[in-house]
Design a protein around this motif. Structure first.
Motif, PDB file in Angstrom:
ATOM      1  N   GLU A   1      -9.630  -3.181   0.651  1.00 46.87           N
ATOM      2  CA  GLU A   1     -10.417  -4.101  -0.174  1.00 46.87           C
ATOM      3  C   GLU A   1     -11.913  -3.871   0.018  1.00 46.87           C
ATOM      4  O   GLU A   1     -12.716  -4.105  -0.896  1.00 46.87           O
ATOM      5  CB  GLU A   1     -10.061  -5.554   0.158  1.00 46.87           C
ATOM      6  CG  GLU A   1     -10.710  -6.564  -0.776  1.00 46.87           C
ATOM      7  CD  GLU A   1     -10.303  -7.986  -0.457  1.00 46.87           C
ATOM      8  OE1 GLU A   1     -10.442  -8.851  -1.342  1.00 46.87           O
ATOM      9  OE2 GLU A   1      -9.853  -8.238   0.676  1.00 46.87           O
TER      10      GLU A   1
ATOM     11  N   THR B   1      -4.442  -9.862   0.299  1.00 44.38           N
ATOM     12  CA  THR B   1      -5.019  -9.008   1.328  1.00 44.38           C
ATOM     13  C   THR B   1      -4.354  -9.307   2.664  1.00 44.38           C
ATOM     14  O   THR B   1      -4.264 -10.466   3.082  1.00 44.38           O
ATOM     15  CB  THR B   1      -6.534  -9.232   1.440  1.00 44.38           C
ATOM     16  OG1 THR B   1      -7.135  -9.028   0.150  1.00 44.38           O
ATOM     17  CG2 THR B   1      -7.146  -8.275   2.440  1.00 44.38           C
TER      18      THR B   1
ATOM     19  N   SER C   1       0.831  -1.206   0.000  1.00 41.98           N
ATOM     20  CA  SER C   1       0.000   0.000   0.000  1.00 41.98           C
ATOM     21  C   SER C   1       0.866   1.257   0.000  1.00 41.98           C
ATOM     22  O   SER C   1       0.477   2.287  -0.535  1.00 41.98           O
ATOM     23  CB  SER C   1      -0.928  -0.008   1.220  1.00 41.98           C
ATOM     24  OG  SER C   1      -1.818  -1.103   1.150  1.00 41.98           O
TER      25      SER C   1
ATOM     26  N   LYS D   1      -4.673  -3.725   2.127  1.00 41.45           N
ATOM     27  CA  LYS D   1      -5.222  -3.936   3.465  1.00 41.45           C
ATOM     28  C   LYS D   1      -6.698  -4.325   3.373  1.00 41.45           C
ATOM     29  O   LYS D   1      -7.370  -4.052   2.370  1.00 41.45           O
ATOM     30  CB  LYS D   1      -5.057  -2.674   4.298  1.00 41.45           C
ATOM     31  CG  LYS D   1      -3.611  -2.229   4.469  1.00 41.45           C
ATOM     32  CD  LYS D   1      -3.535  -0.878   5.182  1.00 41.45           C
ATOM     33  CE  LYS D   1      -2.090  -0.396   5.301  1.00 41.45           C
ATOM     34  NZ  LYS D   1      -1.998   0.945   5.940  1.00 41.45           N
ATOM     35  N   GLU D   2      -7.191  -4.932   4.445  1.00 37.26           N
ATOM     36  CA  GLU D   2      -8.593  -5.343   4.467  1.00 37.26           C
ATOM     37  C   GLU D   2      -9.528  -4.164   4.267  1.00 37.26           C
ATOM     38  O   GLU D   2     -10.509  -4.240   3.517  1.00 37.26           O
ATOM     39  CB  GLU D   2      -8.909  -6.045   5.797  1.00 37.26           C
ATOM     40  CG  GLU D   2      -8.319  -7.440   5.920  1.00 37.26           C
ATOM     41  CD  GLU D   2      -8.691  -8.097   7.229  1.00 37.26           C
ATOM     42  OE1 GLU D   2      -9.037  -7.375   8.188  1.00 37.26           O
ATOM     43  OE2 GLU D   2      -8.637  -9.338   7.301  1.00 37.26           O
TER      44      GLU D   2
ATOM     45  N   SER E   1     -16.048  -8.842  -2.472  1.00 39.23           N
ATOM     46  CA  SER E   1     -14.902  -8.061  -1.986  1.00 39.23           C
ATOM     47  C   SER E   1     -14.675  -6.802  -2.759  1.00 39.23           C
ATOM     48  O   SER E   1     -13.919  -5.945  -2.360  1.00 39.23           O
ATOM     49  CB  SER E   1     -13.629  -8.908  -1.964  1.00 39.23           C
ATOM     50  OG  SER E   1     -13.298  -9.236  -3.303  1.00 39.23           O
TER      51      SER E   1
ATOM     52  N   ARG F   1     -11.244 -12.715  -8.261  1.00 31.33           N
ATOM     53  CA  ARG F   1     -11.580 -12.177  -6.944  1.00 31.33           C
ATOM     54  C   ARG F   1     -13.054 -12.346  -6.676  1.00 31.33           C
ATOM     55  O   ARG F   1     -13.906 -12.121  -7.559  1.00 31.33           O
ATOM     56  CB  ARG F   1     -11.205 -10.682  -6.945  1.00 31.33           C
ATOM     57  CG  ARG F   1     -11.500  -9.967  -5.657  1.00 31.33           C
ATOM     58  CD  ARG F   1     -10.903  -8.562  -5.718  1.00 31.33           C
ATOM     59  NE  ARG F   1     -11.322  -7.862  -6.919  1.00 31.33           N
ATOM     60  CZ  ARG F   1     -12.435  -7.145  -7.002  1.00 31.33           C
ATOM     61  NH1 ARG F   1     -13.254  -7.070  -5.940  1.00 31.33           N
ATOM     62  NH2 ARG F   1     -12.773  -6.513  -8.105  1.00 31.33           N
TER      63      ARG F   1
END
Length: 327
Positions: free
Chosen positions: A223, A250, A183, A219-220, A322, A318
Motif C-alpha cells: 500500500e 490492508t 497478494s 500488505k502494508e 495511502s 481510500r
C-alpha cells in the motif's frame, strides 16, 4: 508307437465314419451274432424263428444306440441350457444393476443422459481408439471417479491450482460469489487463465443475476508503494467496471480488530454453500486446491468473509495519503 490307438475321424488318415453308418454296422454285427448264437443253442429249431430273434435283437440294439445317443444329446442340451441360463441371469443382473444406478441418478437429480453418453463414448473409444487415447480416457474417468467419490464426504482436493474447477463452479453459481484475493493471487490477473474466469463471472452476472464481491488483501508495504498502488487501482477499476463489487483490506489488521490473525488465503464461496480454497506454500505459490461443502465450515467461511468485507475499504474511499496520490 506311443499314445492311444487311432480312432475313426480326421486324425486317422482323414477317414470318418458317419454316425448312421456306424449304427447300422453295429446292428448288423449284433444281429449276426444273435443268429449264430440261436443256431448254437437250438440247432433243430425253426429257421424263421431264428431269423426273427436275430432281427428283434438287432432292432433292439439299434433302438438302444439311438436311446443312448438321444440321452447324450439331451444331456448336452440341458448343460447348454443351464449355461445359457447362467449367462442370461448374469446379464439380467448387470442390466438390473445398471437400471438401478440410472434410477438412483434420476432420483438424486443427476443427469442420466450424460451418464449414458459417457458410457457409450467410452465404449467407442475402447473399440476404435489407439492405446494412448484409451489410457488417457481411463485416466480421466479415474480422476472424475476419485473427485466424485471424495464429494460424498463433501470435500475434495487437487494437488495444484485448479482453474477448471474455478470456472465450472462459477458457471454453476446461481446467487452469489464471494472471493478473497490475496497478494499471492494478484499475479494471476495478468495470466491467460484470468480471461476465461472473468468471462465466466461476467456471464454469471448478466445471464443469471449473480452478485459477485471480491475482497483484495494487500500488505502494508504494498500500500505504501505508489507503483504497486497504480497497478492495483487499475485492476480494481477494471473489475468494478464489469459489475463486480470490489473492496480491499490492508494486512495485518489494526490491533484489537476482529480476525486480526486472519491468514491471507484465496477463498471463493459459491452460493454460500460451497467454497474453494487455494492453499499457498512458503514460496507463496498455490499448490493445493480444496473444495469443501461441509455446512459448518462453509458457514464459518461466510461469516469470516462478511466480517472482513464490513471492515474493508472501497477503492474511491481510500485515504489519499495511502496511495501516494495515484487513486
Amino acid at each position: 508307437m506311443h499314445g492311444a490307438p487311432p480312432t475313426p475321424g480326421p486324425a486317422a488318415g482323414g477317414l470318418r465314419i458317419a454316425p448312421i453308418v456306424l449304427k447300422i454296422l453295429v446292428t448288423i454285427v449284433v444281429s449276426t451274432g444273435a443268429y449264430v448264437l440261436t443256431n448254437l443253442l437250438n440247432q433243430s429249431g425253426d429257421e424263421l424263428w431264428k431269423i426273427a430273434v436275430s432281427v428283434v435283437i438287432g432292432g433292439s440294439a439299434l433302438i438302444v444306440q439311438y436311446m443312448v445317443d438321444f440321452e447324450q444329446r439331451l444331456g448336452a442340451v440341458e448343460a447348454g441350457h443351464r449355461e445359457r441360463s447362467r449367462e442370461l441371469e448374469a446379464q439380467f443382473n448387470k442390466l438390473s444393476e445398471a437400471a438401478g444406478l440410472l434410477s438412483e441418478l434420476d432420483q438424486s437429480g443427476m443427469s442420466t443422459s450424460d451418464a449414458r453418453r459417457l458410457i457409450k463414448s467410452l465404449n467407442r473409444v475402447g473399440q476404435q481408439g489407439p492405446e494412448i487415447v484409451k489410457a488417457f480416457a481411463r485416466s480421466e474417468v479415474e480422476s472424475l471417479a476419485s473427485v466424485v467419490t471424495d464429494l460424498t464426504s463433501m470435500t475434495a482436493h487437487w494437488p495444484r491450482d485448479n482453474n477448471e474447477w474455478l470456472i465450472r463452479l462459477t458457471e454453476c453459481a446461481r446467487r452469489t460469489i464471494h472471493a478473497t484475493s490475496s497478494s499471492v493471487d494478484q499475479p494471476f490477473w495478468n495470466t491467460d487463465s484470468a480471461g476465461p474466469y472473468l468471462d465466466a463471472q461476467t456471464e454469471a452476472m448478466s445471464a443469471r443475476g449473480v452478485t459477485i464481491q471480491r475482497l483484495f488483501m494487500i500488505k502494508e508495504e504494498e500500500e505504501a508503494d505508489p507503483d504497486f498502488m497504480r497497478r492495483f487501482t487499475r485492476l480494481c477499476r477494471a473489475q468494478r467496471d464489469t459489475g463486480i463489487s470490489v473492496r480491499f483490506l490492508t494486512l495485518p489488521l489494526p490491533e484489537g480488530a476482529r480476525l486480526r490473525s486472519v491468514v491471507a488465503r484465496d477463498v471463493v464461496i459459491f452460493d454460500s454453500e460451497l467454497y474453494l480454497e487455494f492453499e499457498p506454500d512458503r514460496q507463496e505459490g498455490n499448490v493445493q486446491t480444496r473444495l469443501d461443502a461441509e455446512g459448518r465450515r462453509v458457514d464459518g467461511q461466510v461469516r469470516t468473509f462478511n466480517t472482513l468485507w464490513a471492515t474493508a475499504t472501497e477503492l474511491d474511499h481510500r485515504p489519499a495519503s495511502s496511495s501516494g496520490g495515484s487513486a
